[in-house]
Design an enzyme around this catalytic site. Structure first.
Site, PDB file in Angstrom:
ATOM      1  N   THR A 100     -27.922 -51.479 -48.496  1.00 25.73           N
ATOM      2  CA  THR A 100     -29.258 -51.739 -47.972  1.00 25.73           C
ATOM      3  C   THR A 100     -29.237 -53.046 -47.160  1.00 25.73           C
ATOM      4  O   THR A 100     -28.328 -53.862 -47.287  1.00 25.73           O
ATOM      5  CB  THR A 100     -30.289 -51.815 -49.120  1.00 25.73           C
ATOM      6  OG1 THR A 100     -30.134 -50.638 -49.927  1.00 25.73           O
ATOM      7  CG2 THR A 100     -31.729 -51.863 -48.636  1.00 25.73           C
ATOM      8  N   THR A 120     -31.986 -48.539 -45.457  1.00 22.24           N
ATOM      9  CA  THR A 120     -30.868 -48.262 -46.361  1.00 22.24           C
ATOM     10  C   THR A 120     -30.238 -46.893 -46.123  1.00 22.24           C
ATOM     11  O   THR A 120     -30.881 -45.996 -45.575  1.00 22.24           O
ATOM     12  CB  THR A 120     -31.369 -48.330 -47.827  1.00 22.24           C
ATOM     13  OG1 THR A 120     -30.273 -48.209 -48.724  1.00 22.24           O
ATOM     14  CG2 THR A 120     -32.382 -47.240 -48.138  1.00 22.24           C
TER      15      THR A 120
HETATM   16  N1  GLY Z   1     -31.662 -47.093 -52.148  1.00 16.75           N
HETATM   17  C1  GLY Z   1     -32.202 -48.272 -52.692  1.00 16.75           C
HETATM   18  C2  GLY Z   1     -33.672 -48.208 -52.836  1.00 16.75           C
HETATM   19  O1  GLY Z   1     -34.358 -47.650 -52.017  1.00 16.75           O
HETATM   20  O2  GLY Z   1     -34.186 -48.688 -53.811  1.00 16.75           O
END
Ligand code: GLY
Length: 579
Positions: free
Chosen positions: A383, A401
């Site tokens: 992310t 992300t």
């Molecule tokens: N993939 C990390 C989140 O969105 O929390």
């Protein structure tokens, strides 16, 4: 550089910034301006996790664009230079403040579940979670949202055509950029999965060897895909050549996406979540992010104490207890607001927080009292976040992300698009922790078209005299990084101090306080243990917080980039308001 414009960057955590010692032991003074606050900032501030992305944003400002054009350029450039963290095969949240209308807008570009992704599809023959399916390859991927967000933000809020704002990303993809150690390291840890896929090998093993720091990585197919997006907008990705290649590759690798799941993808504009913490009006991410609700709960619980006046053990204990309670509610209640009813008014109310506060023993840990969960892995690379304030006073806070390192590991041949593995953010098997060690139940079960719960928490905070934009990557640790960032501003730190502030984390399950090496001294750890806390005090640094702020009273802009990430860049430049 004009003294009102400060871009600070440090490469090491300074000893004076230890979590236990850093607090200016007075709360930030409540200021009474002697002169009128400035009407707009003296320039533009951008902080992102890669210098090329920050520079892409500055290029848009120089071309007469606003913060939203810069956001499109930074987002797309990060998608090229940080495939480990985000990309156009993934999604994100864009929190915008439009200075002209005074409105805050939350653009939800989270991925959606394809219809094939039923809970049963992620269980093995014993009914256990099939972790390979959940995190690797086509089944782990949701329908991407980031390309739709770039088109939406450029069209509705930008001043420049998408062809201009995507230009830096296209150029970097075509000409290449220098591989840095984090990319090389991440590739090493994911290569066994990534090299299963032909498209991935074509990008990352183009010269027959894995990416190595110092080499140049070129992504000509990604450049072409971005060009199609620039030329055709939404249809350049979700219909036609790119869409056909996405569908074919998912099918070839054994997954199932339908064409109408791509053409039907839409970003959603949602009302941001707002609440007050001491002198600060906080504007943050609503569901399907869990972050805003958790931050509201935590800060409203913590508003019962004058944290800077407490000793380090007491302060850490109270913060960890607030984290524990907020993460419990995250697990039980939160999901996609278009699919589940959530008691949001209750969870975010000061009275509810006061009730939770009353359950915190002043000197004793509350056991989380469930089966031990898995230790959450460290996530500093997954992310990414960037923050912008422009000379008009427009603000942008974007977290985007592909989920875990290099997402699903699967690049779609001929497109350069690395698919996310966001499906693991669903509660694929109720009560079984995901890769971040967080669990969920029915509210976050996968359903066709549903958005998986996220921890991404792009935020604005605003007092009478100061505005700051904050956000961070780090899986479930995003929420506590942003919490500490907000507390850092409240404690009077500057933007760079906020980015550098040492970190602690508690997420209810596992029942442990994680702390970066050096964040808590031995005495504090011993005091916390005596209260009944389990403390992992020696964890490697995590996170990558990027923040900018504008002090309206002194008309000073600052930008802070996380010193844990040496390739980040915080920049402040003089610029006139875009007209
Ligand atoms: N993939 C990390 C989140 O969105 O929390």
């Amino acid at each position: 550089m004009h003294p009102a414009l400060r871009a600070l960057s440090t490469s090491v955590l300074s000893a004076s910034l230890l979590f236990t010692a850093t607090l200016p032991l007075q709360a930030a003074p409540k200021t009474t301006p002697t002169a009128a606050n400035a009407a707009h900032p003296p320039g533009t501030a951008i902080a992102s996790a890669h210098a090329l992305a920050t520079d892409a944003g500055l290029e848009m400002i120089r071309a007469g664009g606003n913060a939203f054009d810069a956001a499109v350029a930074v987002s797309a450039a990060l998608a090229v230079v940080e495939p480990i963290s985000s990309g156009i095969g993934g999604g994100g949240f864009f929190l915008l403040h439009d200075a002209k209308s005074g409105k805050d807008i939350f653009v939800d570009a989270r991925e959606t579940a394809p219809a094939s992704a039923t809970p049963a599809a992620f269980l093995d023959e014993k009914g256990e979670l099939n972790r390979d399916r959940a995190t690797n390859g086509p089944w782990s991927a949701g329908i991407p949202g980031l390309p739709a967000a770039l088109v939406h933000v450029a069209k509705k809020y930008g001043r420049l055509p998408l062809k201009t704002s995507l230009q830096p990303a296209i150029r970097i993809a075509r000409e290449g950029f220098e591989i840095y150690p984090r990319l090389e390291r991440g590739y090493g840890s994911r290569r066994q999965v990534m090299e299963r896929y032909r498209g991935t090998r074509e990008v990352f093993l183009a010269d027959g060897t894995p990416p190595t720091a110092g080499e140049i990585l070129k992504q000509p197919d990604l450049a072409r895909t971005l060009e199609l997006l620039a030329e055709k907008g939404f249809d350049g990705f979700y219909r036609g050549e790119v869409a056909s290649k996405l569908l074919a590759a998912v099918k070839e690798e054994g997954g199932q996406w339908r064409a109408d799941e791509l053409t039907g993808y839409r970003v959603k504009e949602r009302e941001p979540l707002r609440f007050q913490y001491r002198d600060w009006a906080i504007t943050t991410a609503p569901p399907p992010s869990s972050g805003g609700v958790a931050i509201a709960e935590m800060l409203q619980m913590l508003s019962g104490w004058d944290l800077p006046k407490l000793d380090a053990a007491q302060r850490t204990h109270l913060i960890a207890e607030a984290m524990r309670r907020a993460f419990r509610d995250r697990t039980i209640y939160l999901g996609d607001p278009d699919f589940v009813k959530m008691p949001l008014a209750r969870l975010t109310s000061p009275d509810y927080a006061a009730g939770l506060r009353a359950t915190i023993h002043p000197s004793k840990a509350t056991p989380s009292d469930l089966l031990p969960g898995q230790p959450a892995p460290l996530e500093d690379d997954e992310t990414t976040h960037f923050s912008i304030i422009d000379a008009n006073g427009n603000r942008v806070s974007v977290t985007q992300t592909v989920n875990l390192l290099y997402g699903s590991g699967m690049v779609v041949p001929g497109t350069g698009v690395l698919l996310n593995n966001e499906m693991d953010d669903f509660a694929l098997r109720p009560g079984t922790p995901n890769a971040f060690g967080v669990m969920g139940f029915a509210a976050n079960a996968p359903e066709p078209g549903k958005r998986m719960l996220s921890s991404m928490t792009p935020s604005f905070i605003e007092s009478k005299d100061k505005i700051a934009v904050v956000g961070a990557p780090g899986g479930s640790r995003i929420i506590t990084e942003v919490l500490l960032g907000i507390l850092g501003y409240d404690w009077g730190l500057d933007a760079q101090g906020v980015a550098a502030l040492p970190r602690i984390h508690h997420q209810w399950m596992p029942d442990v306080i994680s702390a970066e090496k050096g964040a808590l001294d031995a005495e504090t750890v011993a005091a916390l243990e005596a209260m009944g806390h389990k403390v992992n005090a020696g964890e490697n640094p995590w996170g990558n917080l990027q923040t900018v702020s504008w002090d309206k009273r002194s008309n000073t802009l600052e930008a802070g980039t996380d010193p844990r990430n040496p390739v980040g860049k915080a920049a402040v430049v003089e610029s006139a308001p875009a007209r």
